[in-house]
Every structure is written in structure tokens, then in C-alpha cells.
Design a protein around this motif. Sequence first.
Motif, PDB file in Angstrom:
ATOM      1  N   TYR A  31      32.254  24.779  42.964  1.00  0.00           N
ATOM      2  CA  TYR A  31      32.124  25.653  41.789  1.00  0.00           C
ATOM      3  C   TYR A  31      30.984  26.628  42.030  1.00  0.00           C
ATOM      4  O   TYR A  31      29.998  26.305  42.693  1.00  0.00           O
ATOM      5  N   GLY A  32      31.123  27.846  41.487  1.00  0.00           N
ATOM      6  CA  GLY A  32      30.043  28.801  41.613  1.00  0.00           C
ATOM      7  C   GLY A  32      30.280  30.030  40.776  1.00  0.00           C
ATOM      8  O   GLY A  32      31.253  30.132  40.029  1.00  0.00           O
ATOM      9  N   HIS A  33      29.348  30.985  40.890  1.00  0.00           N
ATOM     10  CA  HIS A  33      29.395  32.214  40.121  1.00  0.00           C
ATOM     11  C   HIS A  33      29.411  33.413  41.065  1.00  0.00           C
ATOM     12  O   HIS A  33      28.697  33.426  42.068  1.00  0.00           O
ATOM     13  N   SER A  34      30.197  34.395  40.732  1.00  0.00           N
ATOM     14  CA  SER A  34      30.195  35.655  41.475  1.00  0.00           C
ATOM     15  C   SER A  34      29.929  36.794  40.509  1.00  0.00           C
ATOM     16  O   SER A  34      30.554  36.850  39.435  1.00  0.00           O
ATOM     17  N   ARG A  35      29.024  37.687  40.846  1.00  0.00           N
ATOM     18  CA  ARG A  35      28.836  38.854  39.991  1.00  0.00           C
ATOM     19  C   ARG A  35      30.163  39.591  39.872  1.00  0.00           C
ATOM     20  O   ARG A  35      30.892  39.743  40.854  1.00  0.00           O
ATOM     21  N   ARG A  65      26.407  39.821  34.637  1.00  0.00           N
ATOM     22  CA  ARG A  65      27.543  39.013  34.216  1.00  0.00           C
ATOM     23  C   ARG A  65      28.229  38.467  35.461  1.00  0.00           C
ATOM     24  O   ARG A  65      28.400  39.183  36.458  1.00  0.00           O
ATOM     25  N   TYR A  66      28.622  37.195  35.399  1.00  0.00           N
ATOM     26  CA  TYR A  66      29.216  36.525  36.547  1.00  0.00           C
ATOM     27  C   TYR A  66      30.563  35.907  36.172  1.00  0.00           C
ATOM     28  O   TYR A  66      30.755  35.440  35.046  1.00  0.00           O
ATOM     29  N   THR A  67      31.457  35.879  37.135  1.00  0.00           N
ATOM     30  CA  THR A  67      32.734  35.209  36.993  1.00  0.00           C
ATOM     31  C   THR A  67      32.606  33.793  37.525  1.00  0.00           C
ATOM     32  O   THR A  67      32.142  33.586  38.650  1.00  0.00           O
ATOM     33  N   GLU A  68      33.014  32.820  36.714  1.00  0.00           N
ATOM     34  CA  GLU A  68      33.021  31.440  37.189  1.00  0.00           C
ATOM     35  C   GLU A  68      34.234  31.248  38.108  1.00  0.00           C
ATOM     36  O   GLU A  68      35.352  31.617  37.758  1.00  0.00           O
ATOM     37  N   MET A  69      33.986  30.675  39.287  1.00  0.00           N
ATOM     38  CA  MET A  69      35.034  30.534  40.287  1.00  0.00           C
ATOM     39  C   MET A  69      35.046  29.129  40.861  1.00  0.00           C
ATOM     40  O   MET A  69      34.049  28.395  40.766  1.00  0.00           O
TER      41      MET A  69
END
Length: 213
Positions: free
Chosen positions: A124-128, A155-159
Motif C-alpha cells: 500500500y502507498g500514496h502517489s501524488r 493531494r495523493y492517490t491511495e494505491m
Amino acid sequence: MMTRAECVHGTAGYPSRSNRRGYVRIGRGFDDLAMVYALRAAVYLAEQDCPYREEFDGNDACSTHFIGFVGDEPAGVLRARYFADFVKLERLAVLKRFRRSTIAFDLVREGISFARRKGFQRIYGHSREGLEPFWARFGARPFDDGRTIEFSDCRYTEMVIELTPDPDAITLNSGGQVIIRPEGDWDRPGVLEQSETRGSTYRAGNAVKTRAP
């Protein structure tokens, strides 16, 4: 998998024609942790003007740190934290002068390989927002409901990355001596195995330890 440096620099870590060789190793001691702090401070505090308490969040002592080198020079870092059924990759940072190398890719690949070897099947992680294609190269996809999160002025997209099981993953059946080897160095004997040559020196109920001949 979030990299706040990308919030400022856009294409941090994308491969180019640079042919400088890089490698990644796990941080193991206080000197390595100081190296991690220095790299992240140079990227996040100095370049992005991130508040100290937002960058150094109290999680470093309970994480695995990957340090990427270009030649002999530390160039980038990545952090991994562990939960019940997933690993979170985060704090990816690459020094400005090394962003034309592939060290960001090397760090992420090593983090994924490490998670698989520990038996995890999800990352799991975050991408701008706007940089999801970088993580898509590693199989990451946004959540179906388009979950996002905001912090540190971005703002980040959870991926999530779904991992194929590693046939050599460390399990309870790997053996006690394998399980106690240093993190990430499970394929060769560790110092505790070498200590077996001394024989057992402890006897239950005996306060005095005597070395076996």
C-alpha cells in the motif's frame, strides 16, 4: 510508495541515458540511519520546505530503510512499514543530482522484492496525483473507489500493488536459524549460526555459565 519530492520535481527518478551504476542495501546501524536522515532532510526539508515534525514522524525506528547508492555515494532512500497483511512503502527520496539515474526504480524494486520475501502479498502507498504512472510501472493501481488523502500541502492517490507469492518466502517452516538471520540476508549463514561452534554454555538451574570444550 509516496514520494513527496515528486510534488516539487515532477519526474524524480525517471530513467534517462545516465549509465552510472547503482545498488541498494538495507540500513542496519546508527550510521545508516544518520545517512537516511541526511538524505531526507536534503530533499524534503531543504528543497520542499517540509516542517521537521511532518517529515520525521516517529516511525523511523520501527521501519526498514533501503539506501540507494550511485557509485559509492548515497543517492536515495525508501522506507517500509509493516501491518497485518500489507507493507507500506513510503518516504522515497532521491538527491537532486541523482535524479537522472535509475536509483528511484532500484529502490522501489528492492522494496517490492523484500516484501515478497517476507511473505507479504500486498503493498500500500500514496502517489501524488498525476504521478500514478510511475507507480503503475510496478503494478500499482488506485483503489476502485478513487480514494485520496491530503497532507504536507499535496493531494495523493491511495494505491495498492498485488504481489505474486514468493516461493522462497520466509515462513515458520524456513527453520529457526534462517528466521534469525539479519533482515534481507536470509540466504547465507549469520553470526548466530557461527556461534554454534562454541557449543552450549548454559545449563538450566546453573547460575554459572561454563564454556563447552
